[in-house]
Design a protein around this motif. Structure first.
Motif, PDB file in Angstrom:
ATOM      1  N   GLY A  89      38.923  48.969  43.045  1.00 62.44           N
ATOM      2  CA  GLY A  89      37.941  48.855  44.146  1.00 62.44           C
ATOM      3  C   GLY A  89      36.794  47.932  43.761  1.00 62.44           C
ATOM      4  O   GLY A  89      36.502  47.740  42.570  1.00 62.44           O
ATOM      5  N   GLY A  90      36.128  47.393  44.784  1.00 62.22           N
ATOM      6  CA  GLY A  90      35.062  46.414  44.561  1.00 62.22           C
ATOM      7  C   GLY A  90      33.959  46.902  43.642  1.00 62.22           C
ATOM      8  O   GLY A  90      33.489  46.149  42.775  1.00 62.22           O
ATOM      9  N   SER A  91      33.542  48.158  43.784  1.00 62.30           N
ATOM     10  CA  SER A  91      32.413  48.638  42.977  1.00 62.30           C
ATOM     11  C   SER A  91      32.783  48.692  41.494  1.00 62.30           C
ATOM     12  O   SER A  91      31.971  48.337  40.633  1.00 62.30           O
ATOM     13  N   GLY A  92      34.018  49.106  41.209  1.00 66.58           N
ATOM     14  CA  GLY A  92      34.477  49.183  39.812  1.00 66.58           C
ATOM     15  C   GLY A  92      34.627  47.796  39.216  1.00 66.58           C
ATOM     16  O   GLY A  92      34.279  47.556  38.051  1.00 66.58           O
TER      17      GLY A  92
ATOM     18  N   SER B 275      21.030  47.463  46.209  1.00 66.70           N
ATOM     19  CA  SER B 275      22.169  47.427  47.125  1.00 66.70           C
ATOM     20  C   SER B 275      22.752  46.026  47.081  1.00 66.70           C
ATOM     21  O   SER B 275      22.050  45.068  46.734  1.00 66.70           O
ATOM     22  N   VAL B 276      24.033  45.925  47.446  1.00 68.29           N
ATOM     23  CA  VAL B 276      24.732  44.654  47.248  1.00 68.29           C
ATOM     24  C   VAL B 276      24.556  43.667  48.403  1.00 68.29           C
ATOM     25  O   VAL B 276      25.099  42.563  48.356  1.00 68.29           O
ATOM     26  N   SER B 277      23.809  44.073  49.445  1.00 72.62           N
ATOM     27  CA  SER B 277      23.513  43.123  50.533  1.00 72.62           C
ATOM     28  C   SER B 277      22.284  43.602  51.295  1.00 72.62           C
ATOM     29  O   SER B 277      21.904  44.778  51.201  1.00 72.62           O
TER      30      SER B 277
ATOM     31  N   THR C 268      36.859  46.772  59.168  1.00 73.35           N
ATOM     32  CA  THR C 268      35.969  47.491  60.090  1.00 73.35           C
ATOM     33  C   THR C 268      34.581  47.644  59.469  1.00 73.35           C
ATOM     34  O   THR C 268      33.568  47.619  60.178  1.00 73.35           O
ATOM     35  N   HIS C 269      34.549  47.901  58.157  1.00 75.56           N
ATOM     36  CA  HIS C 269      33.291  48.015  57.410  1.00 75.56           C
ATOM     37  C   HIS C 269      33.412  47.119  56.192  1.00 75.56           C
ATOM     38  O   HIS C 269      34.483  47.044  55.594  1.00 75.56           O
ATOM     39  N   GLU C 270      32.303  46.543  55.786  1.00 73.12           N
ATOM     40  CA  GLU C 270      32.301  45.786  54.525  1.00 73.12           C
ATOM     41  C   GLU C 270      30.837  45.548  54.194  1.00 73.12           C
ATOM     42  O   GLU C 270      30.149  44.815  54.893  1.00 73.12           O
ATOM     43  N   SER C 271      30.361  46.176  53.140  1.00 70.44           N
ATOM     44  CA  SER C 271      28.940  46.011  52.822  1.00 70.44           C
ATOM     45  C   SER C 271      28.673  44.635  52.235  1.00 70.44           C
ATOM     46  O   SER C 271      27.555  44.131  52.286  1.00 70.44           O
ATOM     47  N   PHE C 272      29.683  44.031  51.677  1.00 67.75           N
ATOM     48  CA  PHE C 272      29.534  42.700  51.080  1.00 67.75           C
ATOM     49  C   PHE C 272      30.819  41.885  51.298  1.00 67.75           C
ATOM     50  O   PHE C 272      30.799  40.874  51.972  1.00 67.75           O
ATOM     51  N   GLY C 273      31.913  42.374  50.715  1.00 65.88           N
ATOM     52  CA  GLY C 273      33.177  41.638  50.825  1.00 65.88           C
ATOM     53  C   GLY C 273      33.408  40.779  49.591  1.00 65.88           C
ATOM     54  O   GLY C 273      33.534  39.562  49.681  1.00 65.88           O
ATOM     55  N   LEU C 274      33.479  41.458  48.441  1.00 66.69           N
ATOM     56  CA  LEU C 274      33.678  40.748  47.170  1.00 66.69           C
ATOM     57  C   LEU C 274      34.952  39.895  47.212  1.00 66.69           C
ATOM     58  O   LEU C 274      35.002  38.794  46.659  1.00 66.69           O
ATOM     59  N   ALA C 275      35.971  40.402  47.914  1.00 70.58           N
ATOM     60  CA  ALA C 275      37.242  39.667  48.001  1.00 70.58           C
ATOM     61  C   ALA C 275      37.029  38.320  48.699  1.00 70.58           C
ATOM     62  O   ALA C 275      37.629  37.305  48.304  1.00 70.58           O
TER      63      ALA C 275
ATOM     64  N   SER D 136      43.198  43.707  49.132  1.00 73.90           N
ATOM     65  CA  SER D 136      42.397  44.916  49.396  1.00 73.90           C
ATOM     66  C   SER D 136      43.095  46.133  48.810  1.00 73.90           C
ATOM     67  O   SER D 136      44.140  46.025  48.167  1.00 73.90           O
ATOM     68  N   ASN D 137      42.481  47.291  49.099  1.00 80.33           N
ATOM     69  CA  ASN D 137      43.090  48.537  48.655  1.00 80.33           C
ATOM     70  C   ASN D 137      43.912  49.181  49.778  1.00 80.33           C
ATOM     71  O   ASN D 137      44.227  50.359  49.718  1.00 80.33           O
ATOM     72  N   PHE D 138      44.248  48.404  50.777  1.00 80.51           N
ATOM     73  CA  PHE D 138      45.150  48.819  51.860  1.00 80.51           C
ATOM     74  C   PHE D 138      44.743  50.149  52.492  1.00 80.51           C
ATOM     75  O   PHE D 138      45.596  50.994  52.778  1.00 80.51           O
ATOM     76  N   ARG D 139      43.417  50.338  52.615  1.00 84.37           N
ATOM     77  CA  ARG D 139      42.975  51.523  53.362  1.00 84.37           C
ATOM     78  C   ARG D 139      42.808  51.113  54.810  1.00 84.37           C
ATOM     79  O   ARG D 139      42.667  49.935  55.126  1.00 84.37           O
ATOM     80  N   LYS D 140      42.768  52.113  55.697  1.00 87.85           N
ATOM     81  CA  LYS D 140      42.733  51.849  57.142  1.00 87.85           C
ATOM     82  C   LYS D 140      41.624  50.873  57.513  1.00 87.85           C
ATOM     83  O   LYS D 140      41.808  49.970  58.326  1.00 87.85           O
ATOM     84  N   LEU D 141      40.437  51.075  56.875  1.00 84.59           N
ATOM     85  CA  LEU D 141      39.303  50.256  57.284  1.00 84.59           C
ATOM     86  C   LEU D 141      39.464  48.767  56.958  1.00 84.59           C
ATOM     87  O   LEU D 141      38.725  47.924  57.458  1.00 84.59           O
ATOM     88  N   LYS D 142      40.465  48.441  56.124  1.00 83.10           N
ATOM     89  CA  LYS D 142      40.711  47.021  55.803  1.00 83.10           C
ATOM     90  C   LYS D 142      41.507  46.318  56.903  1.00 83.10           C
ATOM     91  O   LYS D 142      41.633  45.098  56.890  1.00 83.10           O
TER      92      LYS D 142
ATOM     93  N   HIS E 153      27.077  50.594  46.880  1.00 79.62           N
ATOM     94  CA  HIS E 153      28.109  49.576  47.113  1.00 79.62           C
ATOM     95  C   HIS E 153      28.626  49.495  48.530  1.00 79.62           C
ATOM     96  O   HIS E 153      29.199  48.488  48.916  1.00 79.62           O
ATOM     97  N   GLY E 154      28.510  50.562  49.294  1.00 77.50           N
ATOM     98  CA  GLY E 154      29.022  50.436  50.666  1.00 77.50           C
ATOM     99  C   GLY E 154      29.440  51.760  51.249  1.00 77.50           C
ATOM    100  O   GLY E 154      28.644  52.473  51.861  1.00 77.50           O
ATOM    101  N   THR E 155      30.696  52.123  50.992  1.00 84.59           N
ATOM    102  CA  THR E 155      31.197  53.347  51.601  1.00 84.59           C
ATOM    103  C   THR E 155      30.461  54.591  51.079  1.00 84.59           C
ATOM    104  O   THR E 155      30.479  55.632  51.740  1.00 84.59           O
TER     105      THR E 155
END
Ligand code: GMT
Length: 376
Positions: free
Chosen positions: A12-15, A150-152, A280-287, A205-211, A121-123
């Motif tokens: 995940g992005g935070s890690g 915070s990252v943004s 749907t959500h992205e506090s930054f979008g490291l990807a 991504s981590n293929f979660r619904k919100l992606k 980080h976001g979520t």
């Protein structure tokens, strides 16, 4: 400085950010102690000045859930004392900020005053943190941190709007290692995936619904009808089976390649022409930032912190969440216009440069100094 970094060790992005930060700080001469339940995924090489301390939350028949937060706080106390830490930096509020509060309180009783920096980080704010099951503890532990980052800007505002805060928030954007995330052309590798010169579109991504990886596939379906192309899906997660099913239903299994979790994402981005991030959500979008740094323009949604990274009409295009039609049209326009594509690639590197390690890491060092001063 001797810094204890607490994070999720996963992809995940935070890690990822926490690990890259630890590596960068170690290279700048700090001593870094990662404290988490597994070796961080991005920590594959041996690095001078980096130590890893595993947290073991031992099981007992009475426990339905092993008490990780208690084990983590205990480990933080132990390492702070025995490694003589100057500071604890926790990434992702739940449950790391509350475990840090517990550790700090225990250490205070032993006359050790350790500063705590919490990075949101976001979520941990936008999704999980707002859940009534966690909110009071999240709010309390953010307020108890000596410094909060915070990252943004978007995440800062959302946090301030959602919680009653008594502490300020410093925005420190996510960063990439500019030496690692740079385009290195590899024609043989590109040809092995796109033997007939097809464009390569990618998503990580981590293929979660919100992606909304299903949107990625739907966008690709439209692009593929107009422009010869291949889609690389990098990562894994709960939606993978249904996404594979979707590819079968639309008959594009040969054009859509599921690569699973990958370490060398920069190699895959280096052969890509376009990146899609319709979350749907992205506090930054490291990807998205990793894509821009490797000269890959981004087609994305316009939520959260994404517009702070991907600039509409300059480094890519932004659309409302779920507007598959518009995202596909923008992708086709860009792929069919070599002049625009060339300019977007130039803009992409320029934008990514503003988030480089050399710009951002000193901002964390400054925040650490501030936290240490506040605790004196
Ligand atoms: O995006 C995820 O699902 C992973 C999550 C995490 O905490 O590991 O990512 C969040 O932190 C990243 C690093 O700061 C940000 O780039 C992502 O935008 C953010 N994800 C969301 O806000 C959904």
């Amino acid at each position: 400085m001797k810094i204890g970094i607490v994070c999720y060790p996963t992809y995940g992005g935070s890690g990822v950010l926490a690990t890259e930060l630890g590596i960068a700080l170690a290279h700048r001469g700090h001593q870094i102690h990662f404290i988490t339940y597994k070796k961080p995924a991005r920590l594959f090489d041996f690095h001078k000045n980096i130590y890893f301390h595993e947290v073991n939350s031992s099981d007992y028949p009475l426990f339905e859930y092993a008490p990780y937060e208690t084990a983590l706080a205990s480990r933080m106390v132990d390492i702070a004392i025995h490694e003589n830490l100057d500071l604890l930096h926790v990434h992702y509020a739940i449950p790391h900020a509350s475990a840090a509060f517990m550790a700090k309180s225990i250490l205070k009783q032993k006359n050790i005053n350790i500063p705590v920096v919490t990075t949101l980080h976001g979520t941990d704010i936008t999704l999980v943190g707002l859940d009534r099951a966690y909110l009071p503890v999240v709010e309390f532990s953010i307020n108890q941190s000596d410094v909060v980052t915070s990252v943004s800007e978007s995440l800062k505002k959302q946090t301030q709007d959602s919680f009653e805060l008594t502490t300020d928030i410093d925005v420190i954007y996510n960063f990439i290692d500019e030496n690692k995330f740079k385009r290195v052309e590899d024609l043989d590798f590109k040809n092995s995936i796109a033997p007939n010169g097809e464009f390569i579109i990618s998503h990580t991504s981590n293929f979660r619904k919100l992606k909304r990886v299903d949107d990625v596939i739907r966008i690709f379906e439209e692009v593929y009808r107009k422009v010869p192309s291949k889609l690389l899906l990098i990562g894994d997660g709960p939606e993978r089976s249904s996404l594979e099913e979707l590819c079968r239903t639309i008959g594009l299994c040969d054009e859509i390649i599921f690569l699973g979790k990958q370490d060398a994402v920069e190699r895959l981005l280096s052969i890509s022409d376009l990146f899609i991030l319709p979350s749907t959500h992205e506090s930054f979008g490291l990807a998205a930032l990793e894509a821009l740094a490797t000269e890959v323009p981004v087609i994305s949604s316009n939520v959260g912190g994404i517009p702070e990274v991907n600039v509409h009409g300059e480094t890519g295009f932004l659309s409302d969440v779920g507007n598959v039609k518009e995202m596909a049209t923008n992708a086709i326009t860009l792929l069919q216009d070599p002049k625009m594509m060339k300019q977007f690639k130039i803009n992409a590197i320029k934008k990514a440069d503003t988030f480089s390690k050399k710009v951002i890491v000193p901002q964390y060092e400054a925040v650490y100094q501030k936290a240490i001063k506040l605790c004196k």
